[in-house]
Scaffold this active site. Structure first.
Site, mmCIF file in Angstrom:
data_model
loop_
_atom_site.group_PDB
_atom_site.id
_atom_site.type_symbol
_atom_site.label_atom_id
_atom_site.label_comp_id
_atom_site.label_asym_id
_atom_site.label_seq_id
_atom_site.Cartn_x
_atom_site.Cartn_y
_atom_site.Cartn_z
ATOM 1 N N THR A 212 0.871 -1.188 0.000
ATOM 2 C CA THR A 212 0.000 0.000 0.000
ATOM 3 C C THR A 212 0.899 1.227 0.000
ATOM 4 O OG1 THR A 212 -1.775 -1.075 1.196
ATOM 5 C CG2 THR A 212 -1.615 1.306 1.474
ATOM 6 N N ARG A 240 -14.915 -6.580 -0.030
ATOM 7 C CA ARG A 240 -14.265 -6.166 1.231
ATOM 8 C C ARG A 240 -13.627 -4.775 1.051
ATOM 9 N NH1 ARG A 240 -8.650 -4.751 2.591
ATOM 10 N NH2 ARG A 240 -8.385 -5.122 4.809
ATOM 11 N N VAL A 241 -13.836 -3.905 2.016
ATOM 12 C CA VAL A 241 -13.199 -2.586 1.992
ATOM 13 C C VAL A 241 -12.295 -2.479 3.213
ATOM 14 C CG1 VAL A 241 -13.604 -0.096 2.138
ATOM 15 C CG2 VAL A 241 -15.116 -1.518 0.741
ATOM 16 N N ASP A 243 -9.026 -0.208 5.359
ATOM 17 C CA ASP A 243 -8.915 1.090 6.027
ATOM 18 C C ASP A 243 -8.498 2.212 5.077
ATOM 19 O OD1 ASP A 243 -6.435 -0.260 5.722
ATOM 20 O OD2 ASP A 243 -5.499 1.076 7.182
ATOM 21 N N GLY A 264 -1.228 -1.380 6.710
ATOM 22 C CA GLY A 264 -1.228 -2.501 7.639
ATOM 23 C C GLY A 264 -2.502 -3.302 7.505
ATOM 24 N N GLY A 266 -5.867 -3.808 7.618
ATOM 25 C CA GLY A 266 -6.875 -2.761 7.634
ATOM 26 C C GLY A 266 -7.975 -2.912 8.662
HETATM 27 N N1 ASP Z 1 -4.308 -1.424 4.791
HETATM 28 C C1 ASP Z 1 -4.509 -2.165 3.573
HETATM 29 C C2 ASP Z 1 -5.827 -2.874 3.672
HETATM 30 O O1 ASP Z 1 -6.120 -3.436 4.703
HETATM 31 C C3 ASP Z 1 -3.420 -3.142 3.289
HETATM 32 C C4 ASP Z 1 -2.010 -2.666 3.554
HETATM 33 O O2 ASP Z 1 -1.801 -1.535 3.914
HETATM 34 O O3 ASP Z 1 -1.074 -3.460 3.401
HETATM 35 O O4 ASP Z 1 -6.526 -2.922 2.697
#
Ligand code: ASP
Length: 345
Positions: A212, A240-241, A243, A264, A266
């Site tokens: 990300t 799915r959504v 963060d 991270g 989410g």
């Molecule tokens: N935060 C993102 C999500 O959960 C994934 C990531 O940041 O690695 O969609």
């Protein structure tokens, strides 16, 4: 839980002369004790800091060529944002300019190179926030707009709303004249292999999830902004959504307080409301961005999650805080450019 890693841009050397000068003036006027003179933090002319995802990023897993490619890609993104800031452009234009090359670069899990859903498609999430007026825009689950961050920006600038999702978001982006692509434009062999690995194992590990991208900036007028864009998590269920498109979870910006972009797991970042928690702690509890970020990430870790943050305070101090093994990251200001990947650098 892994240890927390924190790094700040080092401004100590630049701030010391300012404090010394204040003391001298106070002593000469004999009206105020030197110790009562409030040190005025020196704001950099402008500054930009970015991340390209946090996760299990270890030296032994990256070849020299891969590491060089990541560092070069981070530098390209930093330079793109710096070009805006150097010319007196806004922080919000700079964070947008910085993340576009990362959306276009297959190294990152955003735009071209985004991870696959369990159904073998791509559903992209992005958000952007302008700290000067706390205006914000976001899109969730888009499948056809080439640069989701531009769709988020269009939502902010050209609609009465903050977030569009799914088909309506793609249709809005198309109506705004943004470049649209077939969903297969986002495909890469590397992400397809990760999908196959995850489906075979029937479990996703932290090693399957990073890439990300996000940015925070302060411009010459002292405005801050933040942006985050992602393909989400490998093998996520359709619909799915995470963060990343949620203002207050992965993205937040408020002038004089802070700007945050998160990466991270989410679900945990949503449950903690990480980005807003950090800014609220800075604003209401008077914490510095590192302390506030450490607290918010501590809450994520306590729930079982991991990830990282790139942060900027109202005076342009930047910080990176993460509780994963590594985080692709970098910063640039008129004094220079820096990139880092691993937890020990
Ligand atoms: N935060 C993102 C999500 O959960 C994934 C990531 O940041 O690695 O969609």
């Amino acid at each position: 839980m892994m240890g927390m890693t924190m790094m700040t841009t080092n401004q100590t050397a630049r701030r010391a002369p300012v404090r010394a000068l204040m003391c001298l003036i106070a002593l000469m006027s004999a009206s105020t004790a030197c110790s009562t003179v409030e040190p005025v933090p020196e704001r950099p002319e402008w500054r930009l800091a970015i991340h390209g995802g946090a996760g299990v990023i270890l030296r032994e897993n990256l070849t020299e060529e891969q590491e060089a490619a990541y560092r070069a890609a981070l530098e390209t993104a930093l330079q793109a944002g710096a070009d805006v800031l150097r010319d007196g452009g806004s922080a919000v234009d700079a964070v947008q300019a910085a993340v576009i090359p990362m959306e276009d670069d297959p190294l990152f899990n955003a735009g071209h190179g985004a991870v696959f859903t369990a159904a073998g498609r791509h559903e992209l999430d992005a958000s952007i926030m302008d700290g000067s007026d706390r205006n914000a825009g976001a899109v969730a689950g888009v499948k056809r707009v080439k640069n989701p961050i531009l769709a988020a920006r269009a939502v902010m600038d050209r609609s009465d709303h903050v977030m569009f999702a799914g088909q309506g978001a793609d249709a809005f982006a198309a109506r705004q004249g943004l470049e649209m692509v077939d969903n297969s434009y986002f495909d890469t062999d590397r992400r397809r292999e990760s999908l196959e690995r995850v489906l075979e194992r029937r479990a996703r590990t932290a090693a399957d999830r990073h890439g990300t991208v996000g940015a925070v900036a302060i411009d010459q007028d002292g405005n801050v902004a933040a942006a985050t864009t992602t393909g989400g998590m490998t093998a996520k269920t359709a619909g799915r959504v995470g963060d990343s498109p949620l203002i207050g979870a992965a993205t937040y910006a408020q002038n004089g307080v802070c700007a945050v972009s998160a990466t991270g797991h989410g679900e945990y970042f949503i449950r903690v409301g990480v980005a807003k928690t950090v800014c609220a702690r800075v604003e209401l509890a008077g914490e510095d961005i590192e302390t506030a970020a450490e607290n918010a990430l501590g809450q994520v870790a306590a729930l079982g999650g991991d990830g990282g943050l790139v942060l900027m305070d109202g005076d342009g101090e930047a910080a990176f805080v993460f509780n994963s093994a590594g985080m692709y990251r970098g910063s640039i200001d008129p004094d220079g450019i820096e990139t880092a990947i691993y937890g020990d650098e």
